[in-house]
Design an enzyme around this catalytic site. Structure first.
Site, short mmCIF file in Angstrom:
data_model
loop_
_atom_site.label_atom_id
_atom_site.label_comp_id
_atom_site.label_asym_id
_atom_site.label_seq_id
_atom_site.Cartn_x
_atom_site.Cartn_y
_atom_site.Cartn_z
N ASP A 84 -37.41 64.76 32.58
CA ASP A 84 -38.73 64.13 32.56
C ASP A 84 -39.02 63.43 33.90
O ASP A 84 -39.60 62.35 33.92
CB ASP A 84 -38.87 63.15 31.39
CG ASP A 84 -40.32 62.73 31.13
OD1 ASP A 84 -41.23 63.33 31.73
OD2 ASP A 84 -40.52 61.81 30.32
N PHE A 87 -44.24 67.57 38.81
CA PHE A 87 -44.21 67.63 40.27
C PHE A 87 -45.56 67.37 40.93
O PHE A 87 -45.73 67.52 42.13
CB PHE A 87 -43.61 68.97 40.75
CG PHE A 87 -42.10 69.05 40.65
CD1 PHE A 87 -41.32 67.94 40.31
CD2 PHE A 87 -41.43 70.24 40.91
CE1 PHE A 87 -39.93 68.02 40.23
CE2 PHE A 87 -40.04 70.33 40.85
CZ PHE A 87 -39.29 69.22 40.50
N HIS A 117 -38.11 64.60 24.76
CA HIS A 117 -37.59 63.23 24.94
C HIS A 117 -37.56 62.37 23.67
O HIS A 117 -38.32 61.42 23.53
CB HIS A 117 -38.30 62.49 26.07
CG HIS A 117 -39.79 62.72 26.20
ND1 HIS A 117 -40.64 62.77 25.13
CD2 HIS A 117 -40.56 62.89 27.29
CE1 HIS A 117 -41.88 62.96 25.57
NE2 HIS A 117 -41.84 63.05 26.88
N ASN A 149 -49.79 68.18 33.34
CA ASN A 149 -50.69 67.03 33.54
C ASN A 149 -50.93 66.76 35.02
O ASN A 149 -50.70 65.67 35.53
CB ASN A 149 -50.18 65.78 32.82
CG ASN A 149 -48.77 65.38 33.22
OD1 ASN A 149 -47.99 66.20 33.68
ND2 ASN A 149 -48.43 64.12 33.05
O1 DOR Z 1 -43.43 58.22 31.30
C1 DOR Z 1 -44.02 59.29 31.37
N1 DOR Z 1 -44.57 59.73 32.51
N2 DOR Z 1 -44.14 60.05 30.27
C2 DOR Z 1 -44.95 61.12 30.23
O2 DOR Z 1 -45.07 61.72 29.20
C3 DOR Z 1 -45.72 61.53 31.42
C4 DOR Z 1 -45.06 61.07 32.62
C5 DOR Z 1 -45.93 61.22 33.85
O3 DOR Z 1 -46.45 62.30 34.05
O4 DOR Z 1 -46.06 60.25 34.61
#
Ligand code: DOR
Length: 445
Positions: free
Chosen positions: A305, A65, A234, A96
């Site tokens: 995801d 988010f 995933h 992240n």
């Molecule tokens: O495609 C992805 N986007 N895989 C991830 O592991 C992180 C995510 C992101 O935070 O954009």
């Protein structure tokens, strides 16, 4: 005197651990108070639900988010609005962000930012790094924490523990189930030249199945060494599914609706970089392999995801384009469409999206429709035909890879701790989200 409830949901088919049965649900103080025939009972609010199905609230155990740091893509309010519009009652959000969620302060600030501002209940993962490994036993027990998340291969953001020594230093000390982005960073670096500028079809060629399998094998080896419980996020390859079925004692398995729905090269030809995500969407053989994992019970949970990026960012030429797509709002409609197409039963969907998360993560009082449990409910019209549209998507990113896709089965109501939050496509209650509580850390809350 007839009992008085806060809310009675009348006449729906309730899908639960004991099958799909027509019954009324009585709610008091945010919890389920009675299941059965409540025709003689009264309540402050009675909602007729005949013809609808009521599922235990859908828990999406993997979303991004973007708050703090990348709130032009999403924030906790917009992301959770998207969740409840799609019938999701709780989310587990990833670390992240910027700054990364790797300290007690960052965790506390996310919990405070979400409290009664997010529209669904929530928990946050704490990022595992080489530097904070020794503190993870305390960090993973913080209020609102869903556990440790480790990126073994790099994706969006700078979190990365690519080496076995780093991995061991984390698995040796933690006690809760930890979650992993499993792609082998060494192989990703060796194969960077396989990316073809302007051609996202080369994304799964670069991040190939060996990249995923090798990392998952290393992860399970390390988990066995320390008796740790690992959750492999995933899964995208038939080979990993075959491998993980032999390791169900230590490893749990997540798949995403994207990998069950899209396939290469079709998705890249139709959607270009909008279909680019990590680990990548692969060909139909892998898609069949992960569906087999669903059928055979190897898969424990579904996670969307949800990884929003703006259309402008996605329009950059591959590989400068970021990986990720929205998904929290389309999880329920897409999976109900798969149910209607006979690819899984409604009971298995509930197992993957409510009971599974509750079992794996030890969620207190959620994941099942039972007296004493939180009245978190996902109300669906199984036969409603709808077309998914970008303008329906509440995410700040404002797009979905399924724009224009017709589905059968639609979320029509989201009830959070006894209050209707979304009803017939409208947000009807201001944010009242609270931190999810976990059995292993009840003392912390
Ligand atoms: O495609 C992805 N986007 N895989 C991830 O592991 C992180 C995510 C992101 O935070 O954009």
């Amino acid at each position: 005197m007839a009992p008085i409830y806060d809310l009675i949901l009348k006449g729906a088919t309730v899908v639960n651990h004991d099958g799909a049965v027509e019954r009324d649900i009585g709610v008091t103080g945010g919890r389920i108070a009675e299941l059965g025939d409540l025709s003689q009972a009264s309540a402050a609010e009675v909602v007729a639900c005949r013809g609808l199905h009521i599922l235990p609230g859908v828990i999406d155990t993997q979303v991004h988010f973007r708050e703090p740091g990348m709130t032009h893509k999403e924030d906790l309010e917009s992301g959770s609005r998207s969740a409840v519009m799609g019938g999701v009652t709780a989310v587990f959000e990833m670390p992240n962000t910027n700054p990364l969620t790797i300290t007690a302060e960052a965790m506390a600030s996310k919990v405070a930012a979400g409290h009664h501002r997010m529209h669904c209940d929530f928990a946050f993962f704490i990022g595992g790094t080489r530097e904070n490994a020794q503190s993870l036993p305390e960090l993973e027990r913080l209020p609102g924490c869903a556990g440790v998340k480790v990126f073994m291969g790099s994706s969006t953001g700078s979190l990365l523990v690519e080496d076995d020594e780093g991995l061991d230093s984390i698995l040796k000390v933690i006690r809760r189930r930890a979650s992993f982005h499993s792609e082998d960073e060494y192989r990703l670096n060796e194969r960077k030249d396989l990316r073809i500028p302007g051609d996202p079809r080369s994304h799964p060629v670069w991040r190939d199945e060996v990249t995923a399998l090798r990392s998952t094998e290393r992860l399970v080896r390390s988990a066995r060494k320390y008796g740790a419980r690992v959750h492999v996020l995933h899964i995208t390859t038939a080979q990993e599914m075959d491998f993980l079925k032999e390791h169900k004692d230590v490893a749990s398995v997540e798949v995403t609706p994207h990998h069950l729905t899209l396939f290469a090269p079709d998705c890249y030809e139709r959607l270009g970089t909008l279909a680019q995500m990590n680990p990548p969407v692969r060909d139909a053989v892998h898609k069949a392999g992960i569906w087999r994992g669903v059928e055979q019970g190897i898969v424990d949970v579904l996670g969307s995801d949800h990884a929003p990026h703006t259309l402008e960012e996605k329009a950059k030429e591959y590989p400068a384009s970021p990986s990720g797509m929205t998904g929290v709002q389309t999880l329920v409609p897409l999976m109900l469409d798969h149910v209607n197409a006979g690819r899984l039963s409604l009971a298995r969907f509930v197992d993957l999206s409510s009971a599974g998360p509750a079992r794996l993560f030890g969620i207190a009082r959620k994941g099942r429709i039972a007296v004493g449990y939180d009245a978190d409910l996902t109300i669906v019209d199984l036969k409603r035909r709808e077309t998914i549209r970008n303008d329906w998507v509440a995410s700040r990113a404002g797009w979905t890879p399924y724009d224009g896709v017709a589905v059968t089965g639609w979320p029509v109501g989201t009830v959070l701790r006894g209050r209707r939050v979304m009803w017939n496509g409208e947000l009807v209650t201001p944010g009242q989200g609270e931190a999810v509580r976990f059995m292993e850390t009840l003392g912390a809350c």
